[in-house]
Design a protein around this motif. Sequence first.
Motif, short mmCIF file in Angstrom:
data_model
loop_
_atom_site.label_atom_id
_atom_site.label_comp_id
_atom_site.label_asym_id
_atom_site.label_seq_id
_atom_site.Cartn_x
_atom_site.Cartn_y
_atom_site.Cartn_z
N LYS A 69 50.43 62.89 48.92
CA LYS A 69 49.02 62.59 48.72
C LYS A 69 48.19 63.80 49.14
O LYS A 69 48.51 64.46 50.13
N LEU A 70 47.15 64.06 48.39
CA LEU A 70 46.22 65.15 48.70
C LEU A 70 44.84 64.55 48.91
O LEU A 70 44.34 63.79 48.07
N HIS A 71 44.21 64.89 50.03
CA HIS A 71 42.90 64.35 50.34
C HIS A 71 41.82 65.10 49.56
O HIS A 71 41.96 66.30 49.26
N ARG A 72 40.74 64.40 49.24
CA ARG A 72 39.64 65.03 48.50
C ARG A 72 39.01 66.19 49.27
O ARG A 72 38.41 67.10 48.68
N LYS A 73 39.12 66.17 50.60
CA LYS A 73 38.54 67.25 51.41
C LYS A 73 39.18 68.60 51.11
O LYS A 73 38.64 69.65 51.46
N LEU A 74 40.37 68.55 50.49
CA LEU A 74 41.06 69.80 50.16
C LEU A 74 40.20 70.67 49.24
O LEU A 74 40.30 71.91 49.26
N VAL A 75 39.35 70.04 48.45
CA VAL A 75 38.48 70.80 47.52
C VAL A 75 37.57 71.76 48.28
O VAL A 75 37.24 72.84 47.79
N ASP A 76 37.18 71.37 49.49
CA ASP A 76 36.28 72.19 50.28
C ASP A 76 37.01 73.17 51.20
O ASP A 76 36.37 73.89 51.97
N HIS A 77 38.35 73.16 51.15
CA HIS A 77 39.15 74.00 52.04
C HIS A 77 39.34 75.39 51.45
O HIS A 77 39.30 75.58 50.23
N TRP A 78 39.59 76.38 52.34
CA TRP A 78 39.78 77.75 51.87
C TRP A 78 41.02 77.90 51.00
O TRP A 78 41.09 78.79 50.14
N ILE A 79 42.02 77.01 51.18
CA ILE A 79 43.22 77.07 50.34
C ILE A 79 42.89 76.79 48.89
O ILE A 79 43.45 77.41 47.97
N PHE A 80 41.96 75.88 48.67
CA PHE A 80 41.63 75.48 47.30
C PHE A 80 41.02 76.63 46.51
O PHE A 80 41.12 76.68 45.28
N ALA A 81 40.39 77.57 47.20
CA ALA A 81 39.74 78.70 46.53
C ALA A 81 40.76 79.71 46.00
O ALA A 81 40.42 80.55 45.16
N ASN A 82 42.01 79.63 46.47
CA ASN A 82 43.05 80.55 46.04
C ASN A 82 44.15 79.75 45.36
O ASN A 82 44.91 79.04 46.02
N PRO A 83 44.26 79.82 44.03
CA PRO A 83 45.26 79.02 43.30
C PRO A 83 46.68 79.22 43.79
O PRO A 83 47.47 78.26 43.83
N ASN A 84 47.02 80.46 44.18
CA ASN A 84 48.37 80.73 44.67
C ASN A 84 48.62 80.03 46.01
O ASN A 84 49.70 79.47 46.24
N TYR A 85 47.63 80.06 46.88
CA TYR A 85 47.76 79.39 48.16
C TYR A 85 47.81 77.87 47.97
O TYR A 85 48.56 77.17 48.65
N ASN B 112 49.71 67.31 61.82
CA ASN B 112 49.03 66.10 61.35
C ASN B 112 49.62 65.57 60.04
O ASN B 112 48.89 65.07 59.18
N TYR B 113 50.94 65.68 59.90
CA TYR B 113 51.57 65.25 58.66
C TYR B 113 51.31 63.77 58.37
O TYR B 113 51.08 63.37 57.24
N ASP B 114 51.34 62.96 59.44
CA ASP B 114 51.11 61.52 59.25
C ASP B 114 49.69 61.24 58.77
O ASP B 114 49.45 60.26 58.06
N VAL B 115 48.75 62.10 59.17
CA VAL B 115 47.37 61.94 58.70
C VAL B 115 47.31 62.20 57.20
O VAL B 115 46.63 61.50 56.45
N TYR B 116 48.06 63.23 56.76
CA TYR B 116 48.07 63.56 55.33
C TYR B 116 48.83 62.52 54.51
O TYR B 116 48.37 62.11 53.44
N GLN B 117 50.00 62.13 55.02
CA GLN B 117 50.92 61.36 54.19
C GLN B 117 51.12 59.92 54.64
O GLN B 117 51.95 59.21 54.09
N GLY B 118 50.37 59.46 55.64
CA GLY B 118 50.45 58.06 56.04
C GLY B 118 49.84 57.18 54.97
O GLY B 118 49.04 57.62 54.15
N GLU B 119 50.19 55.89 55.00
CA GLU B 119 49.66 54.96 54.01
C GLU B 119 48.17 54.73 54.26
O GLU B 119 47.74 54.49 55.38
#
Length: 234
Positions: free
Chosen positions: A6-22, A107-114
């Motif tokens: 699962k990917l959280h919507r907050k990822l859109v605002d993260h610096w990783i999202f700005a770099n397609p390779n990252y 925080n893997y459980d935060v990302y991938q918990g139900e």
Amino acid sequence: MQGWIKLHRKLVDHWIFANPNYLRAWTIMLFTVNYESKKVLIDGQLVECGRGQAVLSLDGWLQRFGVSKKAGGWTIQKVRTFFNLLEKDQMINKENLVKTTRITICNYDVYQGEQHENNTTVTAKQQEDNNMVTKTKEYKEIKKKERVVFTPPTLPEIQSYFAFKIAEKQLPLKAAIEAEKFLSHYSSNGWQIGRNKMKDWKAAINGWVAREKGKLNGTPQLNERHTPTKLKAI
């Protein structure tokens, strides 16, 4: 590779999202780390690899990220730089082992918990407990469905089992006669034992034979009422 992440919507605002390779590399990492703890054999040694962890060398990560120009032209140095950025942002912990590296997603459980409807997250332990409750309910439902409705036996079946039990106990009884008495008694009361519906007719015959054996031996039975005789005063 099976399962999903699962990917959280907050990822859109993260610096990783700005770099397609990252972004692609981070997604690959989430797919690669363990969903459940297990041990990995490396050069004859077992290495613990827990939930949210992966044991891979930098070259192993390089192969997963892709070395072609279309995949971003990854090199060992770029992998190392990417991991340093993640570690600095407290997204991973990196532990150097012999001939390999253990990566832990923070925080893997935060990302991938139900995720519940109220946006609260269920951890791995909570999910395991929930699964256990679900399995217990399913088991009870299966057992409930497996319960067979009692079917009264036929006279030949009753005679056959009486003959077996009488021979086993070596009693001077006639199987045919006892079978007819048994059938007459229980068919007349709706196949009830006391106030309960009969569930096992063979067990009922076992009790019947035991009582008859007690009568032959002169032993009082538990289901018989004995009233003590009162002595009259002279």
